[in-house]
Design a protein around this motif. Structure first.
Motif, PDB file in Angstrom:
ATOM      1  N   HIS A 104       1.273   6.967 -37.971  1.00 30.68           N
ATOM      2  CA  HIS A 104       1.349   7.759 -36.738  1.00 30.68           C
ATOM      3  C   HIS A 104       1.603   9.203 -37.132  1.00 30.68           C
ATOM      4  N   TRP A 105       0.612  10.044 -36.876  1.00 27.65           N
ATOM      5  CA  TRP A 105       0.592  11.380 -37.470  1.00 27.65           C
ATOM      6  C   TRP A 105       1.783  12.239 -37.079  1.00 27.65           C
ATOM      7  N   ARG A 106       2.352  11.984 -35.889  1.00 24.41           N
ATOM      8  CA  ARG A 106       3.485  12.819 -35.476  1.00 24.41           C
ATOM      9  C   ARG A 106       4.715  12.580 -36.366  1.00 24.41           C
ATOM     10  N   ASP A 107       4.755  11.426 -37.063  1.00 28.51           N
ATOM     11  CA  ASP A 107       5.862  11.171 -37.993  1.00 28.51           C
ATOM     12  C   ASP A 107       5.836  12.120 -39.186  1.00 28.51           C
ATOM     13  N   GLY A 108       4.686  12.723 -39.426  1.00 29.65           N
ATOM     14  CA  GLY A 108       4.514  13.507 -40.656  1.00 29.65           C
ATOM     15  C   GLY A 108       4.369  14.995 -40.413  1.00 29.65           C
ATOM     16  N   ILE A 109       4.916  15.499 -39.329  1.00 33.31           N
ATOM     17  CA  ILE A 109       4.882  16.956 -39.101  1.00 33.31           C
ATOM     18  C   ILE A 109       6.308  17.442 -38.832  1.00 33.31           C
ATOM     19  N   GLY A 110       6.489  18.747 -38.904  1.00 35.98           N
ATOM     20  CA  GLY A 110       7.816  19.328 -38.645  1.00 35.98           C
ATOM     21  C   GLY A 110       8.677  19.295 -39.895  1.00 35.98           C
ATOM     22  N   PRO A 111       9.951  19.734 -39.763  1.00 36.30           N
ATOM     23  CA  PRO A 111      10.833  19.799 -40.932  1.00 36.30           C
ATOM     24  C   PRO A 111      10.927  18.432 -41.609  1.00 36.30           C
ATOM     25  N   ARG A 112      10.778  18.419 -42.918  1.00 40.20           N
ATOM     26  CA  ARG A 112      10.719  17.132 -43.625  1.00 40.20           C
ATOM     27  C   ARG A 112      12.002  16.325 -43.474  1.00 40.20           C
ATOM     28  N   GLU A 113      13.135  17.039 -43.417  1.00 38.09           N
ATOM     29  CA  GLU A 113      14.409  16.312 -43.354  1.00 38.09           C
ATOM     30  C   GLU A 113      14.580  15.597 -42.015  1.00 38.09           C
ATOM     31  N   SER A 114      13.791  16.005 -40.995  1.00 33.31           N
ATOM     32  CA  SER A 114      13.948  15.324 -39.694  1.00 33.31           C
ATOM     33  C   SER A 114      12.868  14.286 -39.438  1.00 33.31           C
ATOM     34  N   ARG A 115      12.013  14.081 -40.386  1.00 31.77           N
ATOM     35  CA  ARG A 115      10.923  13.118 -40.135  1.00 31.77           C
ATOM     36  C   ARG A 115      11.472  11.682 -40.187  1.00 31.77           C
ATOM     37  N   PRO A 116      10.908  10.808 -39.360  1.00 35.59           N
ATOM     38  CA  PRO A 116      11.417   9.437 -39.340  1.00 35.59           C
ATOM     39  C   PRO A 116      11.125   8.683 -40.634  1.00 35.59           C
TER      40      PRO A 116
END
Ligand code: AHR
Length: 519
Positions: A104-116
């Motif tokens: 699920h691509w949204r898991d892999g965007i944004g600050p890395r430390e906050s990714r699920p």
């Protein structure tokens, strides 16, 4: 391994050749390249790669993160990326494979430390922290100078999720998804060259029938809208092995309509030495029975492509659609002591032979086969590169890729092998010599030759030539390989020979690959 330069060898042969006919001895295999009948362009994407979230294929093998003591550029290993750049990797498929239909691509965007953090249920049940996502992947292909082949999630995702991923990547202007991409650090749209609509729909991608997948393709693809100038080629998930039904059905029932795109279909075929998935055979320490069975099973690729293309030709005679072998290569039993879900295997001279035989086949079908992606780039299945901590070795497969670089975007030339022999073991037999020729983008004529016989050298005459020069890959043992302690056991050496009377005689060693420029 020490090989005398073939030029010295060829000089020695000249005396013998002088006593023979101008056409060589009767036993010579004769290669004739027809330069007057150029065929299709060998799309450089035939030399494509595949990197999945699987074992150390990405994490550790390619990605170490920006804070790693292993030298890296924004997280990607400098040693591995440097080596891959040297073989001109044209395109990389990502994030799977089976992983794609759970991604699920949204898991892999944004600050890395906050990714699920998720569980990679396909491959070893290990933690997937999503450190590598869309932005990191495009950074990798930028560093490589390659194109991106992004594989979407049809199996467990929705049409909306897939459409929004494409919008996130490619939208410019005021779209909120484009704004989100900008906020995450990428002002300009990404440029995916290919987009796969699902993977192995017949298996890990959802266990679907051809009809069900086709309906879903038509539905999902109807919403995959991109700016005209940033439209990837859309690839439908096709069949595998002997099954031609997918090529037939997809080509007949998916139609470009209402701005929906369909540019090609995928196909998967792995070389398994025994042909039995439960006991595939070892990567090294195998006997001659598995040398010949591996090469024989590899040569099946020609028939498989032919049969699938025949189905496609029925509905698409003008060959608008491409046939993309986006997973291929050897699949052995994993190395003892490694996680069975990581698909880690050694890589020997036999793997280089598999590569060369497949390339020669792909070249012969270059009018339809416009992309292939070997499985996989690093540390997984038939890899270019194996890593261990901060160490890296180049495999025989890597060296075969390096030798074949001149064929990227070259124009195929018909080549005839006269007096070819069979290499036999018991009831099994395969042609001794495989050949492919092309006019390179630099104007030179290139010839690739493979000697499948592990015992006997082949005496070969190349017609209409004054000189051949290039590289040779061979070794003493069928399973010769590079290890972290002995990383240079198998590597190419110079190979050249002078001709006389308008032809060149060479002795191609047993179990060898040569790629030469023919003058
Ligand atoms: O390459 C390994 C796996 O093989 C891929 O994830 C899948 O598509 C295929 O079955």
């Amino acid at each position: 391994m020490h090989f005398m330069k073939q030029s010295l060898f060829a000089l020695g042969l000249l005396a013998a050749a002088a006593t023979a006919q101008a056409g060589g001895t009767a036993a010579d295999i004769r290669i004739v390249i027809d330069t007057a009948k150029p065929g299709p362009v060998i799309n450089k994407n035939i030399y494509g790669q595949f990197a999945e979230h699987l074992g150390a294929g990405i994490y550790g093998g390619l990605w170490v993160g920006p804070d790693s003591p292993i030298p890296n550029t924004r997280g990607w290993r400098n040693d591995v990326v440097g080596a891959l750049k040297a073989i001109h990797v044209p395109v990389v498929r990502w994030p799977g494979g089976c992983f794609a239909d759970e991604y699920h691509w949204r898991d892999g965007i944004g600050p890395r430390e906050s990714r699920p953090v998720k569980v990679n249920t396909n491959w070893g049940g290990v933690e997937e922290n999503n450190a590598v996502g869309t932005h990191e992947f495009f950074d990798l292909v930028d560093q490589l100078g390659a194109e991106a082949y992004v594989n979407g999630n049809l199996g467990s995702g929705t049409a909306q999720e897939m459409a929004e991923w494409l919008e996130y990547m490619t939208a410019d202007g005021k779209s909120s998804l484009a704004e989100l991409r900008r906020k995450n650090g990428h002002e300009k749209p990404f440029k995916p060259a290919f987009f796969g609509v699902g993977n192995e729909a017949w298996g890990c991608g959802g266990n679907m029938t051809t009809q069900h997948y086709t309906d879903l393709y038509n539905q999902y693809a109807s919403f995959l809208k991109t700016p005209k100038e940033d439209t990837p080629q859309f690839i439908a998930s096709g069949g595998h092995d002997d099954d031609t039904a997918w090529s037939d059905y997809l080509t007949a029932h998916i139609h470009e309509q209402w701005n929906m795109h369909f540019d090609g279909i995928s196909f998967h075929y792995y070389t398994v030495p025994t042909g039995v998935w439960q006991a595939k055979g070892k990567a090294t320490g195998f006997g001659e029975d598995q040398w010949i069975s591996t090469l024989n099973n590899t040569l099946r690729m020609d028939t498989l492509i032919r049969n699938n293309v025949a189905q496609m030709d029925k509905h698409d005679p003008k060959k608008k659609l491409s046939f993309n072998v986006d997973e291929w290569g050897t699949w052995y039993d994993v190395e003892p002591g490694t996680n069975a879900g990581f698909l880690y295997q050694q890589n020997s001279l036999r793997d280089a032979m598999v590569v060369a035989l497949n390339f020669n086949i792909f070249h012969a079908h270059a009018d339809r086969v416009r992309m292939t992606n070997i499985a996989q780039m690093v540390n997984v299945l038939q890899a270019m590169i194996l890593t261990d901590g901060n160490r890296m070795i180049l495999t025989p497969t890597y060296h075969a890729y390096a030798m074949y670089v001149p064929f990227q975007d070259a124009t195929a030339l018909p080549v005839t092998i006269e007096h070819n022999r069979q290499y036999k073991l018991g009831a099994a037999g395969i042609p001794e010599i495989s050949a492919s020729a092309a006019r390179g983008a630099d104007g030179k004529i290139y010839l690739a030759l493979v000697n499948t016989n592990p015992h006997d050298a082949a005496q070969i005459t190349i017609a209409n030539a004054k000189h051949v020069g290039g590289k040779l890959l061979t070794a003493d043992a069928m399973d010769a390989h590079n290890s972290f302690d002995h990383p240079q056991e198998v590597k190419p050496v110079p190979f050249d020979a002078e001709g006389s009377a308008g032809q060149v005689r060479i002795k191609l060693p047993a179990k060898a690959i040569a790629v030469v420029a023919v003058e």
